[in-house]
Write a protein that holds these residues in place. Structure first.
Motif, short mmCIF file in Angstrom:
data_model
loop_
_atom_site.label_atom_id
_atom_site.label_comp_id
_atom_site.label_asym_id
_atom_site.label_seq_id
_atom_site.Cartn_x
_atom_site.Cartn_y
_atom_site.Cartn_z
N TYR A 64 0.84 -1.18 0.00
CA TYR A 64 0.00 0.00 0.00
C TYR A 64 0.88 1.24 0.00
N PRO A 107 -4.46 4.36 3.45
CA PRO A 107 -3.60 3.62 2.51
C PRO A 107 -4.40 3.16 1.29
N LEU A 133 -4.17 0.44 -2.04
CA LEU A 133 -3.49 -0.75 -2.52
C LEU A 133 -2.71 -0.47 -3.80
N LEU A 136 3.67 0.70 2.76
CA LEU A 136 3.36 -0.31 3.77
C LEU A 136 3.17 -1.67 3.11
#
Lengths: 115, 110
Positions: B35, B43, B45, B88
């Protein structure tokens, strides 16, 4: 995909008070989660919001401090109770619309500051 | 407890440079997602990798899932200021939960 509306977007609260954050999704979803994020850091799962039953809390999070409601498949609330400055953080609602490997969709978060 | 460690924690580079972000764990995941998050937003994807050894490309971004499904990497070629953000990784754990990595903050300067 899902559109998630979260409110308030930010708030400044006094210690000892409580704040309820609302999460509204534009479609019915099975899985709904609440995360906490310190600014610039990663996400920590607080709990899974279960429709019609008690939420499932992660280690370190308890219902008395973070009560969660999920009355239907499109709406959930997270309350941060008896706040202290340590609760200052970003709280994020997220949903999953597909299977186990499908992505999470997030709201824009609620930035909470406790003074 | 499943943990995902990302490195580096912070990266500041000039436009045009290449970079790699690593995501490592001692646990096996059925899938791993990456992310990107920008300030004031949730966030979003970038990619999902499912098969061990899988490589996926998204324009200048290349994602790889380790053969043992315990680690992953993100490589950005010719970084641009628009790539700035918090990256992330997240592994699919039990009970439909996602375990997020420690995060990598990327700053790309013009």
């Amino acid at each position: 995909s899902a559109v998630i509306s979260q409110k308030p977007s930010r708030d400044i609260c006094q210690r000892g008070t409580s704040l309820t954050i609302q999460c509204q999704v534009d479609s019915q979803v099975t899985m709904m989660f609440w995360y906490r994020q310190q600014p610039g850091q990663s996400l920590t799962l607080i709990a899974t919001a279960n429709q019609g039953s008690e939420a499932t809390y992660e280690s370190g999070f308890v219902i008395d401090k973070f009560p969660i409601s999920r009355p239907n498949l499109t709406f959930s609330t997270l309350t941060v109770s008896n706040m202290s400055p340590e609760d200052s953080s970003i709280y994020l609602c997220s949903v999953r619309t597909g299977g186990r490997n499908s992505p999470l969709h997030f709201g824009n978060g609620t930035r909470l500051t406790v003074t | 407890t499943q943990l995902l460690e990302q490195s580096p924690q912070f990266l500041s580079i000039q436009e045009g440079e290449n970079l790699t972000v690593y995501c490592n764990s001692s646990s096996v995941f059925s899938s791993l997602q990456w992310y990107r998050q920008e300030p004031g937003e949730g966030p979003v994807l970038l990619v999902t990798v499912v098969t061990g050894g899988e490589v996926k490309k998204l324009k200048r971004l290349t994602f790889q899932f380790g053969d043992a499904r315990k680690d992953s990497s993100l490589h950005i070629t010719a970084a641009q200021p628009g790539d700035t953000g918090l990256y992330l990784c997240a592994g699919a754990g039990g009970f439909q939960k996602l375990v997020f990595g420690t995060g990598t903050r990327l700053l790309v300067s013009p």
